[in-house]
Design an enzyme around this catalytic site. Structure first.
Site, PDB file in Angstrom:
ATOM      1  N   HIS A 205      41.183  58.619  52.233  1.00  0.00           N
ATOM      2  CA  HIS A 205      40.743  59.772  53.016  1.00  0.00           C
ATOM      3  C   HIS A 205      41.600  61.008  52.790  1.00  0.00           C
ATOM      4  CE1 HIS A 205      44.029  58.175  55.454  1.00  0.00           C
ATOM      5  NE2 HIS A 205      44.143  59.399  55.931  1.00  0.00           N
TER       6      HIS A 205
HETATM    7  C1  UD1 Z   1      43.968  62.609  60.160  1.00  0.00           C
HETATM    8  C2  UD1 Z   1      45.436  62.839  59.900  1.00  0.00           C
HETATM    9  C3  UD1 Z   1      45.907  61.900  58.771  1.00  0.00           C
HETATM   10  C4  UD1 Z   1      45.563  60.468  59.103  1.00  0.00           C
HETATM   11  C5  UD1 Z   1      44.073  60.376  59.339  1.00  0.00           C
HETATM   12  C6  UD1 Z   1      43.655  58.964  59.649  1.00  0.00           C
HETATM   13  C7  UD1 Z   1      46.213  65.133  60.262  1.00  0.00           C
HETATM   14  C8  UD1 Z   1      46.709  66.344  59.593  1.00  0.00           C
HETATM   15  N1  UD1 Z   1      45.720  64.200  59.449  1.00  0.00           N
HETATM   16  O1  UD1 Z   1      43.257  63.026  59.007  1.00  0.00           O
HETATM   17  O2  UD1 Z   1      47.294  62.007  58.654  1.00  0.00           O
HETATM   18  O3  UD1 Z   1      45.946  59.631  58.032  1.00  0.00           O
HETATM   19  O4  UD1 Z   1      43.747  61.229  60.440  1.00  0.00           O
HETATM   20  O5  UD1 Z   1      42.294  58.841  59.794  1.00  0.00           O
HETATM   21  O6  UD1 Z   1      46.286  65.029  61.468  1.00  0.00           O
HETATM   22  N2  UD1 Z   1      35.847  63.115  61.699  1.00  0.00           N
HETATM   23  C9  UD1 Z   1      34.773  62.482  62.276  1.00  0.00           C
HETATM   24  N3  UD1 Z   1      35.014  61.708  63.367  1.00  0.00           N
HETATM   25  C10 UD1 Z   1      36.243  61.536  63.889  1.00  0.00           C
HETATM   26  C11 UD1 Z   1      37.325  62.186  63.280  1.00  0.00           C
HETATM   27  C12 UD1 Z   1      37.123  62.967  62.178  1.00  0.00           C
HETATM   28  O7  UD1 Z   1      33.645  62.607  61.834  1.00  0.00           O
HETATM   29  O8  UD1 Z   1      36.377  60.804  64.889  1.00  0.00           O
HETATM   30  C13 UD1 Z   1      35.618  63.940  60.491  1.00  0.00           C
HETATM   31  C14 UD1 Z   1      35.397  65.383  60.787  1.00  0.00           C
HETATM   32  O9  UD1 Z   1      34.418  65.847  59.935  1.00  0.00           O
HETATM   33  C15 UD1 Z   1      36.720  66.041  60.444  1.00  0.00           C
HETATM   34  C16 UD1 Z   1      37.248  65.139  59.344  1.00  0.00           C
HETATM   35  O10 UD1 Z   1      36.750  63.836  59.658  1.00  0.00           O
HETATM   36  O11 UD1 Z   1      36.595  67.341  60.042  1.00  0.00           O
HETATM   37  C17 UD1 Z   1      38.739  65.114  59.276  1.00  0.00           C
HETATM   38  O12 UD1 Z   1      39.329  64.793  60.526  1.00  0.00           O
HETATM   39  P1  UD1 Z   1      40.797  65.325  60.912  1.00  0.00           P
HETATM   40  O13 UD1 Z   1      41.200  64.820  62.225  1.00  0.00           O
HETATM   41  O14 UD1 Z   1      40.854  66.789  60.706  1.00  0.00           O
HETATM   42  O15 UD1 Z   1      41.728  64.728  59.805  1.00  0.00           O
HETATM   43  P2  UD1 Z   1      41.710  63.331  59.053  1.00  0.00           P
HETATM   44  O16 UD1 Z   1      41.265  63.544  57.663  1.00  0.00           O
HETATM   45  O17 UD1 Z   1      41.005  62.291  59.853  1.00  0.00           O
END
Ligand code: UD1
Length: 365
Positions: A205
């Site tokens: 991811h």
């Molecule tokens: C975050 C953490 C990363 C961790 C990862 C584990 C930061 C900077 N990064 O990254 O260190 O390894 O979590 O998963 O905090 N989304 C969903 N549903 C959710 C959550 C996210 O659909 O419940 C999608 C959204 O489109 C979002 C994208 O995933 O924009 C990224 O989510 P985000 O929380 O920004 O960062 P992660 O890539 O999950």
């Protein structure tokens, strides 16, 4: 007595806070469990609360997804209000996600002591948002709980005082050991119709792997080749699913019966899959540690790791994200069975006890 606020926000936080929550509760220390809502999908969040035996959070901020600045800022604004109202005696944050730095920064400016669980890890790669979060959180924390001696060394080199660094071991392994037996009862192998020891478990991811079309195509290409030897089980993070679809790569996966993409899994199913994998291929930080604790070979598709002990003592091999290097290491594992490794000191399931003990001593409660 006012409470200690335990902060969780994103998936990798839950298994680090759950054992500490239990330990503090069992010692009758008042705690407030606060979820920022950085992760909010049922299978990225709620299922972990249920399976790790954590209650519904006392406070839910519901910030959701946004750009880094917006997400961090929203958490800060809401968390400041919580702190002003609750007047916690300490704020505990974990890991390296945006929720970690956001809450640590708010607490620190309100002169509330901050504890950082999983302090001191460094990839030395400032292109990783997590590296920025780690360095800044450590700099403003009062108690720094480290999982391994390399983390202590990093902190000392950065000028953090030795008295605030507490080597307590790896708290995620507490959760892993607590749930290992239970995970077997979920019968995930039967449900997925796969045989123990005969599949590769894949997760990725990181923006550096999934946001760039060339890089993601290269990794999917490597997995395609590996699937000629072994089934691939790939529970994909929402970000990864989105990018695979955006780059039109689903067909390469869908047409291959040996390459099975799944929704993100709950904790117990995932632990059971890890325990019996032939190999884990990942860019996650936590999985590098869990595979070391379980003695399962891990191929890390990154250029570096903030968890070098998993390479030096454990089962982890860092290969980068080129197709050729990923396949080469897979062939090596196929031939040799992969690294056996050993379990680092204090990854023994007692880290929450040591952490709670230090917190109680610090607060003199
Ligand atoms: C975050 C953490 C990363 C961790 C990862 C584990 C930061 C900077 N990064 O990254 O260190 O390894 O979590 O998963 O905090 N989304 C969903 N549903 C959710 C959550 C996210 O659909 O419940 C999608 C959204 O489109 C979002 C994208 O995933 O924009 C990224 O989510 P985000 O929380 O920004 O960062 P992660 O890539 O999950």
């Amino acid at each position: 007595m006012n409470s200690i606020i335990l902060v969780v926000g994103a998936r990798p936080n839950f298994m680090k806070i759950a054992p500490l929550y239990d330990e503090l509760k069992s010692r009758e220390i008042p705690v407030i469990l606060l979820h920022t809502g950085q992760h909010y999908d049922e299978n990225m969040s709620k299922i972990f609360f249920d399976e790790l035996g954590m209650p519904k959070p006392d406070i839910y901020l519901g910030v959701g997804s946004a750009s880094h600045a917006k997400q961090t800022a929203k958490i800060m604004i809401d968390f400041e209000e919580v702190c002003l109202k609750q007047k916690p005696i300490m704020v505990v944050v974990a890991g390296d996600v945006n929720s970690t730095i956001a809450c640590a920064l708010v607490a620190s400016k309100l002169s509330i002591p901050v504890s950082h669980v999983e302090a001191g890890l460094r990839s030395f790669d400032m292109n990783m948002p997590e590296e920025i979060n780690r360095i800044l959180t450590d700099r403003i924390s009062d108690l720094l709980f480290t999982p391994s001696p390399d983390a202590d060394e990093n902190l000392l080199k950065e000028g953090i005082s030795a008295e605030s660094i507490k080597l307590v071991g790896n708290i995620m392994i507490d959760s892993l050991l607590n749930h290992s037996e239970k995970s077997e009862k979920r019968n995930i192998h039967e449900r997925f119709e796969i045989k123990r020891g005969e599949y590769a478990l894949v997760t990725m991811h990181r923006p550096s792997n999934v946001d760039d079309e060339g890089v993601l195509t290269e990794i999917i290409g490597a997995l395609d080749v590996i699937s000629e030897n072994i089934s691939i089980i790939f529970p994909a993070h929402p970000r990864t699913t989105k990018m695979i679809s955006e780059f039109g790569l689903e067909n390469r996966i869908n047409r291959n019966p040996n390459f099975v993409m799944k929704e993100p899994l709950g904790y117990l199913d995932f632990v059971a899959l890890m325990k019996h994998a032939k190999v884990v291929i990942t860019d996650s930080g936590g999985l590098q540690e869990e595979t070391t604790a379980l003695g399962i070979p891990c191929i890390t598709i990154r250029e570096n790791t903030e968890r070098p002990i998993t390479v030096e003592q454990g089962t982890n091999t860092i290969v980068g994200n080129s197709k050729e290097k990923i396949i080469k290491e897979w062939k090596n594992i196929l031939k040799t069975g992969g690294k056996k490794g050993r379990i680092p000191e204090m990854w023994d399931g007692k880290t929450a006890q040591r952490t709670a003990g230090e917190i109680i001593e610090y607060l003199n409660i």
